[in-house]
Scaffold this active site. Sequence first.
Site, PDB file in Angstrom:
ATOM      1  N   GLU A   1      36.476  27.140  41.317  1.00  0.00           N
ATOM      2  CA  GLU A   1      37.836  27.424  41.763  1.00  0.00           C
ATOM      3  C   GLU A   1      38.466  28.361  40.727  1.00  0.00           C
ATOM      4  O   GLU A   1      38.797  27.934  39.608  1.00  0.00           O
ATOM      5  CB  GLU A   1      38.614  26.102  41.903  1.00  0.00           C
ATOM      6  CG  GLU A   1      40.102  26.256  42.113  1.00  0.00           C
ATOM      7  CD  GLU A   1      40.476  27.258  43.200  1.00  0.00           C
ATOM      8  OE1 GLU A   1      39.996  27.140  44.336  1.00  0.00           O
ATOM      9  OE2 GLU A   1      41.249  28.186  42.892  1.00  0.00           O
TER      10      GLU A   1
ATOM     11  N   GLU B   1      25.147  31.024  40.494  1.00  0.00           N
ATOM     12  CA  GLU B   1      24.647  31.923  41.526  1.00  0.00           C
ATOM     13  C   GLU B   1      25.516  33.154  41.657  1.00  0.00           C
ATOM     14  O   GLU B   1      26.740  33.071  41.590  1.00  0.00           O
ATOM     15  CB  GLU B   1      24.686  31.212  42.883  1.00  0.00           C
ATOM     16  CG  GLU B   1      23.901  29.965  42.920  1.00  0.00           C
ATOM     17  CD  GLU B   1      24.155  29.204  44.210  1.00  0.00           C
ATOM     18  OE1 GLU B   1      23.700  28.076  44.303  1.00  0.00           O
ATOM     19  OE2 GLU B   1      24.820  29.742  45.116  1.00  0.00           O
TER      20      GLU B   1
ATOM     21  N   CYS C   1      35.616  19.580  48.022  1.00  0.00           N
ATOM     22  CA  CYS C   1      35.655  19.878  49.459  1.00  0.00           C
ATOM     23  C   CYS C   1      34.402  19.292  50.116  1.00  0.00           C
ATOM     24  O   CYS C   1      33.295  19.472  49.618  1.00  0.00           O
ATOM     25  CB  CYS C   1      35.726  21.383  49.705  1.00  0.00           C
ATOM     26  SG  CYS C   1      37.184  22.129  48.958  1.00  0.00           S
TER      27      CYS C   1
ATOM     28  N   CYS D   1      27.518  29.155  49.389  1.00  0.00           N
ATOM     29  CA  CYS D   1      28.100  28.480  48.242  1.00  0.00           C
ATOM     30  C   CYS D   1      27.354  27.305  47.630  1.00  0.00           C
ATOM     31  O   CYS D   1      27.361  26.204  48.160  1.00  0.00           O
ATOM     32  CB  CYS D   1      29.465  27.967  48.651  1.00  0.00           C
ATOM     33  SG  CYS D   1      30.256  29.055  49.784  1.00  0.00           S
TER      34      CYS D   1
HETATM   35  N1  SAH Z   1      37.184  27.581  45.376  1.00  0.00           N
HETATM   36  C1  SAH Z   1      37.491  28.792  46.079  1.00  0.00           C
HETATM   37  C2  SAH Z   1      36.390  29.831  46.079  1.00  0.00           C
HETATM   38  C3  SAH Z   1      34.977  29.375  46.302  1.00  0.00           C
HETATM   39  S1  SAH Z   1      34.550  28.866  47.930  1.00  0.00           S
HETATM   40  C4  SAH Z   1      37.961  28.466  47.483  1.00  0.00           C
HETATM   41  O1  SAH Z   1      37.968  27.296  47.852  1.00  0.00           O
HETATM   42  O2  SAH Z   1      38.356  29.374  48.205  1.00  0.00           O
HETATM   43  C5  SAH Z   1      34.554  30.332  48.885  1.00  0.00           C
HETATM   44  C6  SAH Z   1      34.699  30.077  50.383  1.00  0.00           C
HETATM   45  O3  SAH Z   1      33.514  29.525  50.958  1.00  0.00           O
HETATM   46  C7  SAH Z   1      35.805  29.101  50.687  1.00  0.00           C
HETATM   47  O4  SAH Z   1      36.594  29.530  51.752  1.00  0.00           O
HETATM   48  C8  SAH Z   1      35.029  27.862  51.029  1.00  0.00           C
HETATM   49  O5  SAH Z   1      35.809  26.985  51.752  1.00  0.00           O
HETATM   50  C9  SAH Z   1      33.863  28.449  51.789  1.00  0.00           C
HETATM   51  N2  SAH Z   1      32.752  27.513  51.988  1.00  0.00           N
HETATM   52  C10 SAH Z   1      32.341  26.523  51.186  1.00  0.00           C
HETATM   53  N3  SAH Z   1      31.324  25.837  51.736  1.00  0.00           N
HETATM   54  C11 SAH Z   1      31.086  26.402  52.930  1.00  0.00           C
HETATM   55  C12 SAH Z   1      30.165  26.130  53.987  1.00  0.00           C
HETATM   56  N4  SAH Z   1      29.292  25.141  53.923  1.00  0.00           N
HETATM   57  N5  SAH Z   1      30.223  26.940  55.065  1.00  0.00           N
HETATM   58  C13 SAH Z   1      31.106  27.952  55.141  1.00  0.00           C
HETATM   59  N6  SAH Z   1      31.991  28.247  54.194  1.00  0.00           N
HETATM   60  C14 SAH Z   1      31.991  27.472  53.098  1.00  0.00           C
END
Ligand code: SAH
Length: 350
Positions: A162, A91, A115, A335
């Site tokens: 990541e 995406e 996560c 995301c």
């Molecule tokens: N892996 C990296 C970059 C991708 S995620 C990282 O962890 O930073 C980018 C951001 O979107 C991160 O801060 C992540 O925690 C957040 N994110 C992921 N899922 C989410 C959700 N359901 N709601 C809000 N933010 C989210």
Amino acid sequence: MDNLFGLTVEVLVAKCASLNIPAYRAKQIVEWMYRKGAASFDVMTNLPKTLRIDLTQSTTIARAKCVKRWDSSDSKTSKFLLEFPDGVAVETVLMRQPYGNSVCISTQAGCAMGCTFCASTLHGVTRNLTAGEMLDEVLFIDEMLRVEEQKVDTMVLMGSGEPMMNYDNVLAFLRLVHEPYCLNMGYRNITISTSGIIPGIERLAEEGLPVTLSISLHAAEDNLRTMLMPINKKYSVRKVVAAGRAYSEKTKRRVTFEYILIRGVNDRKKDVRTLASLLQGQLANVNIIPINPVVERNWERPTTEEIKKFCCALERLHIAVTVRQEMGTDIQAACGQLRNRHVEERDIFD
Ligand code: SAH
């Protein structure tokens, strides 16, 4: 067949030399690929016809194709599912912000971080993206904007994946988009977001590139953070915050700590206090992201009032706070959500 898309001019010059093609031809080819949107050699009218035929026979310009597109109801956010020649899809999101056009790039197909609130990780990681594939994402959007006489102004590496687990390709990609023959994008217009992979943060600090570093913190103490982000078992809250501090000391740049807000989980009074004392005195700011509920998980977003309260409480403790402006929730721009549907649909049909 050899794919030329994503190569730097230096690599292409070397390739050309081995085929007795002069260096200036390599420069013409990269200009065509990156600045003029050429997807085949036939359109490269300043190359001799024989060379165009040779190149067509021996090499290729492999680009992704857009297999799905979603536009938000206010048409400010568009999300694209781009499929690479091997069938892997990622995406890419365009956000038309008041300060310019911003794109959100995926760095891996899927993600291995696990996560618990994130949709990107539900199917694990399929593979790393190459520098050329990441360039394809941003160039796809830039080429679309050129028609409106606009361009991509800023870029965030916050899509699926990541970035620090695909470090070399990500760095090659950043250097490539920065090149004048490519998108000529300033490093200051680029943000890398990481779940806190410390060796990656340390390496990036040494690169001397003025990119913005964003660290996904999401909790200020270890038990809670481990529950949300299993990677915390390896890189704990204190170590990650210390790595952020070292990064800002080395680069003199403010580090952003992202903090998704989940009702009743990490938005309590004690969370404010722990977070504030953790970041006290640091060149940092906290970016609050009200959680995008994902169907697969059971987390709730706090009310606007509760979000405001949390931010004000942090500010009173002298922590700089911003709230992520929400865009595209009606098209599930959060995301990994779009890709999951794609993967799941394919699973059903396969
Ligand atoms: N892996 C990296 C970059 C991708 S995620 C990282 O962890 O930073 C980018 C951001 O979107 C991160 O801060 C992540 O925690 C957040 N994110 C992921 N899922 C989410 C959700 N359901 N709601 C809000 N933010 C989210």
